[in-house]
Write a protein that holds these residues in place. Structure first.
Motif, PDB file in Angstrom:
ATOM      1  N   SER A 187       1.952  -8.780  -3.973  1.00 39.64           N
ATOM      2  CA  SER A 187       2.323  -7.669  -3.091  1.00 39.64           C
ATOM      3  C   SER A 187       3.240  -8.190  -2.007  1.00 39.64           C
ATOM      4  N   PHE A 223       8.109  -4.145  -5.710  1.00 44.11           N
ATOM      5  CA  PHE A 223       6.707  -4.305  -5.353  1.00 44.11           C
ATOM      6  C   PHE A 223       6.013  -2.951  -5.296  1.00 44.11           C
ATOM      7  N   GLY A 226       0.106  -2.633  -1.682  1.00 43.77           N
ATOM      8  CA  GLY A 226      -0.920  -3.666  -1.762  1.00 43.77           C
ATOM      9  C   GLY A 226      -2.331  -3.149  -1.862  1.00 43.77           C
ATOM     10  N   GLY A 229      -1.982  -0.578  -5.815  1.00 44.10           N
ATOM     11  CA  GLY A 229      -1.188  -1.136  -6.899  1.00 44.10           C
ATOM     12  C   GLY A 229      -0.604  -0.071  -7.809  1.00 44.10           C
ATOM     13  N   ASP A 233       6.591   0.661  -3.607  1.00 50.77           N
ATOM     14  CA  ASP A 233       6.744   0.228  -2.215  1.00 50.77           C
ATOM     15  C   ASP A 233       8.236   0.054  -1.915  1.00 50.77           C
TER      16      ASP A 233
END
Length: 359
Positions: A187, A223, A226, A229, A233
């Motif tokens: 992440s 990504f 975090g 998932g 991002d």
């Protein structure tokens, strides 16, 4: 704030400088001077100066080397057709540096002093701003904690610097879509972390997955959030947008783990100017996959200071792909990129007052 000037006695000759500007690459060559402003808990910001570019003298116990108190910014100087030199929304970079400083427990530099530090660089090294199409002078302001102290607390001595590097065209052969790699093992940032700050640690954390992206034939890494998932991002150094038809663009909302990009904000404004619907919300990986499969998502692109706008053709992961590797760049993507660069280079009117003249 006034700046003392010490001109370099070893400045590159015009012929050498022009040779560099003919093919500068990115981040490989640096101009002849740098800006420094010091700060201490007793005196505040002081001793602003322009000096010859050169190595920094750091004590081995400097806080930045042990606890990572460091932040930076990135913006460009553009040469317009009349030879004048401008930059793009520098007040937004100043404000982001201030937010980064808050998060990293560093002192805040005022917006006027930030912009003046950039002006000082252009005043002495303006000849380093290239004039070829799509080229610019990349400006890198940064701040480090340089107190010699081995203790986990905010440093009492800090320095702010500005250096500059000529930048060639990001897409030398024309704008082309890239493949990006989905990181599932790492992440970029988590809730309450430093994801919204522009600090070196965020980029250091992205380097291993970025190497994984290269190994899989991809130019960048993407990504997911975090926590779950599942939500998109951002890329290692760029924000991401999804285009739905010709009238809607969607980008992941700012959660505290996503960098608030200046280019991101500008793209959203230009889209609104066109009457497009702009949404900031969570975008799941499943929505991306299903949207491309159904045709609801017609284009995907990333944006940031260096490349401005980069079309994304395909997302690759360990066990699936989304999109086609040979997909052409989308019409909305290219149009927004063209409009934004036209503003930056002074080819169309600056209706939002985004440009600041530096020379």
């Amino acid at each position: 704030m006034s700046f003392a000037l010490t001109p370099s006695t070893n400045a590159r000759a015009e012929a050498e400088r022009e040779e560099i500007l003919a093919d500068p690459g990115f981040g490989k060559h640096f101009t002849d001077h740098m800006v420094t402003i010091d700060w201490s808990i007793e005196a505040g910001w002081h001793d602003a100066r322009v000096t010859p570019y050169g190595p920094l003298l750091l004590d081995p116990a400097s806080s930045v080397l042990h606890y990572g108190q460091e932040i930076f910014e990135g913006l460009k100087a553009y040469r317009h057709a009349d030879n004048s030199i401008w930059t793009f929304r520098p007040e937004k970079n100043a404000e982001r540096l201030q937010r980064s400083a808050q998060r990293l427990a560093l002192p805040e530099l005022s917006t006027p002093d930030f912009i003046e530090s950039v002006r000082q660089m252009i005043a002495i090294d303006g000849d380093w701003v290239p004039s070829a199409p799509e080229t610019s002078l990349y400006l890198r302001p940064f701040m480090i904690a340089n107190e010699s102290f081995l203790g986990v607390r905010a440093a009492h001595k800090v320095s702010f610097y500005v250096i500059a590097s000529p930048a060639g065209a990001y897409f030398a052969d024309g704008v082309a879509p890239v493949k990006i790699w989905l990181s599932t093992d790492y992440s970029r940032a988590g809730r309450g972390g430093t994801g919204a700050a522009k600090c070196g640690g965020n980029y250091a954390a992205s380097l291993l997955p970025q190497m994984e992206a290269y190994e899989n034939g991809c130019a960048q890494v993407l990504f997911l959030d975090g926590e779950t998932g599942t939500n998109v991002d951002e890329l290692g150094g760029m924000n991401v947008f999804f285009v739905h038809g010709t009238d809607t663009i969607i980008t992941p909302r700012l959660t505290g783990s996503i960098l608030e990009g200046v280019t991101r904000d500008s793209i959203m404004q230009l889209a609104r100017d066109r009457g497009m619907t702009v949404e900031e919300r969570e975008v799941t990986l499943a929505e991306w996959r299903d949207g491309v499969a159904s045709g609801a998502i017609t284009e995907v692109f990333a944006c940031g200071t260096a490349a401005v706008v980069t079309p994304i053709g395909q997302l690759k992961a360990k066990d699936f792909t989304i999109g086609e590797a040979d997909a052409p760049a989308g019409e909305v993507t290219l149009s927004l990129r063209q409009e934004l660069t036209d503003i930056q280079y002074g080819r169309v009117p600056d209706r939002h007052g985004w440009l600041t003249r530096l020379d």
